[in-house]
Structure formats: C-alpha cells, structure tokens
Scaffold this motif. Structure first.
Motif, PDB file in Angstrom:
ATOM      1  N   ALA A   1       1.013  -1.234  -0.082  1.00  0.00           N
ATOM      2  CA  ALA A   1      -0.067  -0.118   0.040  1.00  0.00           C
ATOM      3  C   ALA A   1       0.872   1.257   0.025  1.00  0.00           C
ATOM      4  CB  ALA A   1      -0.915  -0.048   1.412  1.00  0.00           C
ATOM      5  N   MET A   2       1.869   1.282   0.583  1.00  0.00           N
ATOM      6  CA  MET A   2       2.764   2.331   0.745  1.00  0.00           C
ATOM      7  C   MET A   2       3.593   2.668  -0.606  1.00  0.00           C
ATOM      8  SD  MET A   2       4.479   2.622   4.610  1.00  0.00           S
ATOM      9  CE  MET A   2       4.808   0.859   4.882  1.00  0.00           C
ATOM     10  N   ILE A   3       4.012   1.461  -1.150  1.00  0.00           N
ATOM     11  CA  ILE A   3       4.486   1.595  -2.453  1.00  0.00           C
ATOM     12  C   ILE A   3       3.834   2.294  -3.477  1.00  0.00           C
ATOM     13  CG2 ILE A   3       5.265   0.250  -4.498  1.00  0.00           C
ATOM     14  CD1 ILE A   3       6.614  -1.726  -2.093  1.00  0.00           C
ATOM     15  N   ASN A   4       2.220   1.936  -3.409  1.00  0.00           N
ATOM     16  CA  ASN A   4       1.333   2.154  -4.256  1.00  0.00           C
ATOM     17  C   ASN A   4       0.817   3.525  -4.152  1.00  0.00           C
ATOM     18  OD1 ASN A   4       1.874  -0.057  -5.681  1.00  0.00           O
ATOM     19  ND2 ASN A   4       0.158  -1.193  -4.856  1.00  0.00           N
ATOM     20  N   ARG A   5       1.194   4.236  -3.068  1.00  0.00           N
ATOM     21  CA  ARG A   5       0.504   5.464  -2.702  1.00  0.00           C
ATOM     22  C   ARG A   5       0.762   6.765  -3.553  1.00  0.00           C
ATOM     23  NH1 ARG A   5       4.352   5.872   0.501  1.00  0.00           N
ATOM     24  NH2 ARG A   5       5.324   8.007   1.409  1.00  0.00           N
ATOM     25  N   PRO A   6      -0.186   7.526  -4.074  1.00  0.00           N
ATOM     26  CA  PRO A   6       0.418   8.622  -5.036  1.00  0.00           C
ATOM     27  C   PRO A   6       0.996   9.752  -4.018  1.00  0.00           C
ATOM     28  CG  PRO A   6      -1.863   8.879  -4.390  1.00  0.00           C
ATOM     29  CD  PRO A   6      -1.390   7.564  -3.996  1.00  0.00           C
ATOM     30  N   ASN A   7       1.526  10.455  -4.666  1.00  0.00           N
ATOM     31  CA  ASN A   7       1.960  11.906  -4.197  1.00  0.00           C
ATOM     32  C   ASN A   7       0.798  12.604  -3.887  1.00  0.00           C
ATOM     33  OD1 ASN A   7       2.766  14.858  -3.852  1.00  0.00           O
ATOM     34  ND2 ASN A   7       4.580  14.324  -4.895  1.00  0.00           N
ATOM     35  N   ARG A   8       0.710  13.106  -2.451  1.00  0.00           N
ATOM     36  CA  ARG A   8      -0.544  14.106  -2.146  1.00  0.00           C
ATOM     37  C   ARG A   8      -0.205  15.398  -1.700  1.00  0.00           C
ATOM     38  NH1 ARG A   8      -3.481   8.711  -0.774  1.00  0.00           N
ATOM     39  NH2 ARG A   8      -5.053   8.743  -2.224  1.00  0.00           N
ATOM     40  N   SER A   9       0.810  16.023  -2.312  1.00  0.00           N
ATOM     41  CA  SER A   9       1.219  17.360  -2.058  1.00  0.00           C
ATOM     42  C   SER A   9       0.026  18.125  -2.444  1.00  0.00           C
ATOM     43  CB  SER A   9       2.300  17.917  -2.878  1.00  0.00           C
ATOM     44  OG  SER A   9       3.557  16.959  -2.628  1.00  0.00           O
ATOM     45  N   HIS A  10      -0.666  17.882  -3.318  1.00  0.00           N
ATOM     46  CA  HIS A  10      -1.698  18.770  -3.968  1.00  0.00           C
ATOM     47  C   HIS A  10      -2.781  19.008  -2.650  1.00  0.00           C
ATOM     48  CE1 HIS A  10      -3.103  14.713  -4.842  1.00  0.00           C
ATOM     49  NE2 HIS A  10      -4.360  15.177  -4.501  1.00  0.00           N
ATOM     50  N   VAL A  11      -3.067  17.585  -1.828  1.00  0.00           N
ATOM     51  CA  VAL A  11      -3.909  17.867  -0.684  1.00  0.00           C
ATOM     52  C   VAL A  11      -3.479  18.807   0.215  1.00  0.00           C
ATOM     53  CG1 VAL A  11      -4.723  16.489   1.188  1.00  0.00           C
ATOM     54  CG2 VAL A  11      -4.528  15.336  -1.047  1.00  0.00           C
ATOM     55  N   LEU A  12      -2.089  19.124   0.501  1.00  0.00           N
ATOM     56  CA  LEU A  12      -1.468  19.891   1.518  1.00  0.00           C
ATOM     57  C   LEU A  12      -1.879  21.359   0.772  1.00  0.00           C
ATOM     58  CD1 LEU A  12       1.669  18.556   2.672  1.00  0.00           C
ATOM     59  CD2 LEU A  12      -0.418  18.563   3.878  1.00  0.00           C
ATOM     60  N   GLN A  13      -1.745  21.524  -0.506  1.00  0.00           N
ATOM     61  CA  GLN A  13      -1.785  22.964  -1.192  1.00  0.00           C
ATOM     62  C   GLN A  13      -3.307  23.262  -0.901  1.00  0.00           C
ATOM     63  OE1 GLN A  13       0.247  21.588  -4.821  1.00  0.00           O
ATOM     64  NE2 GLN A  13       1.613  23.377  -4.487  1.00  0.00           N
ATOM     65  N   ASN A  14      -4.172  22.386  -1.329  1.00  0.00           N
ATOM     66  CA  ASN A  14      -5.621  22.791  -1.595  1.00  0.00           C
ATOM     67  C   ASN A  14      -6.564  22.583  -0.088  1.00  0.00           C
ATOM     68  OD1 ASN A  14      -4.945  22.898  -4.097  1.00  0.00           O
ATOM     69  ND2 ASN A  14      -5.856  20.651  -4.604  1.00  0.00           N
ATOM     70  N   THR A  15      -5.978  22.339   0.805  1.00  0.00           N
ATOM     71  CA  THR A  15      -6.614  22.319   2.172  1.00  0.00           C
ATOM     72  C   THR A  15      -7.071  23.460   2.724  1.00  0.00           C
ATOM     73  OG1 THR A  15      -7.032  21.175   4.069  1.00  0.00           O
ATOM     74  CG2 THR A  15      -4.742  21.928   3.829  1.00  0.00           C
ATOM     75  N   THR A  16      -8.323  23.702   3.184  1.00  0.00           N
ATOM     76  CA  THR A  16      -8.786  24.933   3.794  1.00  0.00           C
ATOM     77  C   THR A  16      -8.569  24.789   5.477  1.00  0.00           C
ATOM     78  OG1 THR A  16     -10.793  24.142   3.893  1.00  0.00           O
ATOM     79  CG2 THR A  16     -10.344  25.422   1.834  1.00  0.00           C
ATOM     80  N   VAL A  17      -7.810  23.862   5.855  1.00  0.00           N
ATOM     81  CA  VAL A  17      -7.976  23.556   7.362  1.00  0.00           C
ATOM     82  C   VAL A  17      -6.570  23.682   7.760  1.00  0.00           C
ATOM     83  CG1 VAL A  17     -10.215  22.311   7.333  1.00  0.00           C
ATOM     84  CG2 VAL A  17      -7.738  20.898   7.370  1.00  0.00           C
ATOM     85  N   PRO A  18      -6.298  24.049   9.103  1.00  0.00           N
ATOM     86  CA  PRO A  18      -4.860  23.710   9.509  1.00  0.00           C
ATOM     87  C   PRO A  18      -4.228  22.604   9.424  1.00  0.00           C
ATOM     88  CG  PRO A  18      -6.570  25.184  11.126  1.00  0.00           C
ATOM     89  CD  PRO A  18      -7.163  24.494  10.258  1.00  0.00           C
ATOM     90  N   VAL A  19      -3.033  22.580   9.210  1.00  0.00           N
ATOM     91  CA  VAL A  19      -2.228  21.230   9.414  1.00  0.00           C
ATOM     92  C   VAL A  19      -0.978  21.135  10.097  1.00  0.00           C
ATOM     93  CG1 VAL A  19      -0.983  19.370   7.723  1.00  0.00           C
ATOM     94  CG2 VAL A  19      -2.775  20.850   6.824  1.00  0.00           C
TER      95      VAL A  19
END
Length: 276
Positions: A190-208
């Motif tokens: 599952a870890m090998i197959n996961r995509p880059n999710r940088s866009h999730v950080l860029q697009n989120t409207t909530v604090p991280v």
C-alpha cells in the motif's frame, strides 16, 4: 476505555475514551497499534473525545480479501466516524497513519477541522524507497514478520534513545509479534502504491500540523520541512535529538504541540463561526 469493532471485508477495531466536544482521531503507523498513542491519550483525554483505531491487520482488526490501500483504510475510518456520528474531527496520523490521514483529507475534506502529520510525508515513495520496501518484503517472506520487526524497530529511534531506553524499544518489538507476514506485506504494498498527495496540502482549507524529528531516517526532515509551506495555515515543530518515534522519544514535546495545535484550531473555528 471502550472498545468497538466494525465488520466488513476489512474489519476495524477501535477504542474510545475521553470527554469534550471536540473529537480527535489518532491513527498509528506501520508495525504499531493503537497503544503507541498511550501517552498522548493520557494527556488529551480530559479535554477531548478520542478515537484510536487499529488498522486492518493490526490487533483485532482483520485483513479481508482484496487489496489494502490508503484509500480503503481511510474509508474504514469514515465508517467509524459514521457509526459514532462524528461529523468533523481533528485527525492525526503517525508515519503510515499520516498517509491514511492524507487519503482521508483528499476523499472526505469536509469532515476535518484540521489534520496532522506526525513523522509523515505527502510525497510518494522515490524509486530508491520503493526498492528498499521490496527488499523488506523479500526479507519478511524469507525470515518471518517477527524477525523483521526485531531488526527494523530499533532503527526508528535515535541511537541515544535506543541506548538509554532499551526497555521501551524492546516493548515495541514484543508488541510487533502480533503481525503476520501477510499484514506487513500488505502495508508495504500500500505504501509503495500510494500517490504523491502534495496537492492535498496545497488545496486544504484547514490547519495542518507537522511534527518532525531531526534524526528521522524514515521520513526526510528536509522534505517534511519543505511541505510545511504548502498549506495556507500550518504549524510545524522540528525536534532535535529524536528520530521517527516522537510519541516515545519526545512525549512531552509532542503532547504540548498537539495541545497547542488543537487549542489554535478551536480558536480559529470560533473566530470563523463568529464572523460568518
């Protein structure tokens, strides 16, 4: 602490404790279970309602048929929230749990008031990292899950911590005996197959929240720091002298950081509600 379980293809066992109006979900990483959060649970339970799952393949949560993925585990977390009538939460994930958190943030963003990556990253595996995981899979197949955990877990800590707190490292190794080869291989795949999710950080409207160990060999501190600039609102703590296991290596620092983050999130939510 109350324990419940959801059925289905992949099952999910989870614990509930604490009190308060705000719900926090704590998601463990690879080769761990819900117990990894014990010190954070002790610290947070007087002010927050806590939900601590064991991901499929861990504890009493069974792996069913079909591929396990970050998305399927995120869907299980969503089922837990539905069962418990949780509309929104703060979600914090350690390592692989952070990958599940990011998948959740992509699939169900409206159900998060904030989320945090504890020694985790939004980047996909590099080709070098994928090759290393494939070597680990081969080792597990040849030697056993228990032998793999025994050789791997000490490397997640700083050398100082391993030397000074051998009992805690040994305890985590002993807890790792619960894992089957099937479960560990499913996690690695599952870890090998996961995509880059940088866009999730860029697009989120909530604090991280980003909690980073300066000596972390599993997640590059430089990569983690670079990602802190992606969200509109973020909080980052880089802790010297620790590696990948801040829950144990820097208990006080992590507890205070989570507490400060949650207070800030609640304050921001109050301001937003008041001004809209």
């Amino acid at each position: 602490m109350l324990q419940k379980k959801l059925g289905g293809n992949h099952s999910l066992s989870y614990f509930i404790t604490g009190k308060g109006n705000q719900s926090i979900i704590l998601i463990h990483g690879f080769g761990e279970d819900s117990r990894i959060w014990k010190y954070q649970v002790d610290y947070l339970q007087n002010d927050y309602r806590l939900f601590i799952p064991d991901l499929p393949g861990t504890g009493q949560s069974a792996i069913g048929t079909g591929e396990l993925s970050m998305e399927s585990m995120a869907a299980m977390i969503k089922q837990m929230m539905d069962a418990e009538k949780i509309d929104q939460c703060i979600m914090l994930g350690h390592s692989m749990g952070g990958y599940v958190t990011l998948a959740f943030a992509e699939l169900y963003p409206e159900h998060l008031t904030a989320f945090g990556l504890i020694h985790s990253t939004a980047y996909a595996d590099s080709e070098e990292k994928k090759a290393a995981r494939q070597k680990s899979i081969s080792f597990i197949k040849e030697h056993s899950a228990a032998e793999f955990m025994k050789t791997t877990i000490p490397n997640l800590f700083s050398q100082r911590f391993t030397k000074e707190h051998k009992d805690q490292v040994d305890e985590l190794i002993a807890q790792g005996n619960q894992f089957t080869s099937e479960a560990l291989i499913a996690y690695y795949t599952a870890m090998i197959n996961r995509p880059n999710r940088s866009h999730v950080l860029q697009n989120t409207t909530v604090p991280v929240l980003f909690f980073i160990g300066e000596e972390d060999k599993a997640v590059s501190p430089a990569d983690a720091l670079a990602q802190t600039a992606l969200p509109t609102v973020s909080m980052a703590k880089l802790i010297p002298g620790i590696a990948h296991m801040g829950m144990l290596e820097a208990t006080t620092e992590l507890n205070l950081t989570i507490g400060e983050f949650c207070t800030t999130v609640n304050d921001l939510t109050t301001v937003t509600t008041t001004t809209t």
